[in-house]
Write an enzyme that holds these catalytic residues in place. Sequence first.
Site, PDB file in Angstrom:
ATOM      1  N   ALA A  14      40.359  34.618  33.192  1.00  0.00           N
ATOM      2  CA  ALA A  14      40.050  34.003  31.905  1.00  0.00           C
ATOM      3  C   ALA A  14      40.664  34.753  30.730  1.00  0.00           C
ATOM      4  O   ALA A  14      40.785  34.202  29.638  1.00  0.00           O
ATOM      5  CB  ALA A  14      38.542  33.913  31.727  1.00  0.00           C
ATOM      6  N   ARG A  18      48.089  37.668  36.587  1.00  0.00           N
ATOM      7  CA  ARG A  18      48.981  38.636  37.223  1.00  0.00           C
ATOM      8  C   ARG A  18      49.640  37.992  38.433  1.00  0.00           C
ATOM      9  O   ARG A  18      49.061  37.107  39.065  1.00  0.00           O
ATOM     10  CB  ARG A  18      48.210  39.887  37.630  1.00  0.00           C
ATOM     11  CG  ARG A  18      47.096  39.624  38.610  1.00  0.00           C
ATOM     12  CD  ARG A  18      45.961  40.633  38.512  1.00  0.00           C
ATOM     13  NE  ARG A  18      45.313  40.628  37.226  1.00  0.00           N
ATOM     14  CZ  ARG A  18      44.368  39.765  36.851  1.00  0.00           C
ATOM     15  NH1 ARG A  18      43.971  38.821  37.680  1.00  0.00           N
ATOM     16  NH2 ARG A  18      43.842  39.828  35.658  1.00  0.00           N
ATOM     17  N   HIS A 246      39.799  28.612  43.880  1.00  0.00           N
ATOM     18  CA  HIS A 246      38.842  29.168  42.942  1.00  0.00           C
ATOM     19  C   HIS A 246      38.815  30.671  43.160  1.00  0.00           C
ATOM     20  O   HIS A 246      38.593  31.139  44.273  1.00  0.00           O
ATOM     21  CB  HIS A 246      37.453  28.561  43.151  1.00  0.00           C
ATOM     22  CG  HIS A 246      36.465  28.990  42.119  1.00  0.00           C
ATOM     23  ND1 HIS A 246      35.104  29.019  42.363  1.00  0.00           N
ATOM     24  CD2 HIS A 246      36.620  29.434  40.845  1.00  0.00           C
ATOM     25  CE1 HIS A 246      34.482  29.442  41.283  1.00  0.00           C
ATOM     26  NE2 HIS A 246      35.383  29.707  40.351  1.00  0.00           N
ATOM     27  N   ASP A 247      39.041  31.448  42.116  1.00  0.00           N
ATOM     28  CA  ASP A 247      39.239  32.890  42.273  1.00  0.00           C
ATOM     29  C   ASP A 247      38.056  33.592  42.936  1.00  0.00           C
ATOM     30  O   ASP A 247      38.233  34.561  43.685  1.00  0.00           O
ATOM     31  CB  ASP A 247      39.593  33.556  40.944  1.00  0.00           C
ATOM     32  CG  ASP A 247      38.622  33.251  39.805  1.00  0.00           C
ATOM     33  OD1 ASP A 247      37.558  32.647  40.049  1.00  0.00           O
ATOM     34  OD2 ASP A 247      38.939  33.616  38.654  1.00  0.00           O
ATOM     35  N   THR A 248      36.838  33.095  42.695  1.00  0.00           N
ATOM     36  CA  THR A 248      35.677  33.690  43.356  1.00  0.00           C
ATOM     37  C   THR A 248      35.791  33.588  44.867  1.00  0.00           C
ATOM     38  O   THR A 248      35.539  34.551  45.599  1.00  0.00           O
ATOM     39  CB  THR A 248      34.377  33.001  42.889  1.00  0.00           C
ATOM     40  OG1 THR A 248      34.265  33.110  41.474  1.00  0.00           O
ATOM     41  CG2 THR A 248      33.154  33.633  43.545  1.00  0.00           C
ATOM     42  N   THR A 269      35.101  39.326  34.021  1.00  0.00           N
ATOM     43  CA  THR A 269      34.587  38.633  32.828  1.00  0.00           C
ATOM     44  C   THR A 269      33.267  37.947  33.170  1.00  0.00           C
ATOM     45  O   THR A 269      32.310  37.991  32.406  1.00  0.00           O
ATOM     46  CB  THR A 269      35.621  37.608  32.338  1.00  0.00           C
ATOM     47  OG1 THR A 269      36.829  38.293  31.989  1.00  0.00           O
ATOM     48  CG2 THR A 269      35.093  36.846  31.126  1.00  0.00           C
ATOM     49  N   GLY A 416      38.030  43.512  39.125  1.00  0.00           N
ATOM     50  CA  GLY A 416      38.433  44.475  38.099  1.00  0.00           C
ATOM     51  C   GLY A 416      37.291  45.243  37.477  1.00  0.00           C
ATOM     52  O   GLY A 416      37.474  46.372  37.011  1.00  0.00           O
TER      53      GLY A 416
END
Length: 502
Positions: A14, A18, A246-248, A269, A416
């Site tokens: 968000a 990268r 979906h990144d999760t 985030t 992160g």
Amino acid sequence: MSKSSAVLAFDMGASSGRALLGEITSSDHDSPGMLKITEIHRFANIPVQMGEHLHWNFPMLLQEVKHGIRKAFQAGYQPVSYAIDSWGVDYGLIDYNGELIGVPYHYRDLRTEGMVKETCEQVGKERLFQESGLQFMPFNTIFQLNAMLKSQSPMLDIADKLLLTPDLLNYYLTGVQACEFTMATTTQLYHVTDGQWNEKLLEELGLSRSLFIDPIQPGTVIGKLQDSVAQELGVPAIEAIAVASHDTESAVVAVPANSVQFAYLVCGTWSLLGTELPEPLVHMEVLEEDFSNEGGAYETFQLLKNIMGLWILQECKRQWEIQGLTYSYAELVEFAQEAEPFQSFIHPDDLRFMNPADMTVEIREYCKETSQPVPQSTGEFVQCILQSLALIYREVLERMEILTGCHYDGLHMVGGGIQNELLCRYTANAMGRTVWAGPIEASAIGNMLVQFVANGTLRNREEGVELVKRSFPLAWYEPASAEDWNAAFSHYKSITAQQQVK
């Protein structure tokens, strides 16, 4: 495991994106292979306020993905495929000529205010949960689309297809319109028990079923770079793979757990705390506890809860920068460690923290309303945020254990946010359990693993998890100061309960 070709993973967050290249080193019986990741390209993802609405800068995002592909080949690598994962819920509308209609809205745009209540009154809250399995978040795709319907947006009149963010990017790279399964389940328009788009719900809302493409599973080849794109970039027409987009869900693929029953926290985030299940859990207790069931890779579902996460700290940092006070995150952690602990707590999921004009003002107001000491120094603000996050993690984990009937010995933290070691330590202390932190680039690594399974380099997900364990050492955090943290948890619950009653 055989010698691998490289793959390219785009992880779109968000606030930044990268491109990471993944290679598996050669292996033999005496020396198992290792996953080597190399950062190829990194870029900021800054939304744009256009009039009264907040939008994603989609042309910029597309251009940055192209840069990443070009830079990988310019650096001498030969990736055989690429894949994109991103945040959920957001979308672009494509017209009958194949053109993008307008600029995609940002999920924090305010047009969805009041839409949860209005939509639930229209179709029924319990029914909507049982069919979608999702936590009621104001930015879910269903509420974004219903806001467009209520405002009589002409965009829906001329739309032919709805493409969620990774699918929209892939469309402009490959020319193929597709819909990936894990992203589809973030819309609240997918029927998780029927395993298809909820046609009856779409009809009741006034949305055309033809807008929605039948989902494909993670690991499916979408297509190849269009010739025009390959020529523009000066690269071969490599394959595009639909991963757990979906990144999760990509991050969960990379969790280095030792059993099929584990608890995880994808920390960035947003904070997503959950566990993996073979089927969605849609009984009323799950609704009451405000958990979600999101589709995962390899025929799984994620029972999880969205928590506001480090967004709160990021926004405070941004506000201080506006005031001319520029701090690194390392400096903010130092300030927090110098502040008196357990002075003030907030409920991170209070909607006032979703997108305020000034996050520090909202924190002060919350503390005033709950008769707590109001943070004054920078360190006191950071201490308040990090300790509140650790305590809500404990609260959510304990509720999840009740829902699943499982006990979790510890928590796997990935993403992160684990670079904030103080937050990891606070989380272990608050929970009274071990925290295993790593890997940092979990979403990109999970993205790579699905690509490697798709191209036959890895036999299955389990082989990928073993690869992660070998390649990325974990940081262990053991709990301490149990008495102080138990007292803080009791105080936190009394404060947040008091505020929720109001």
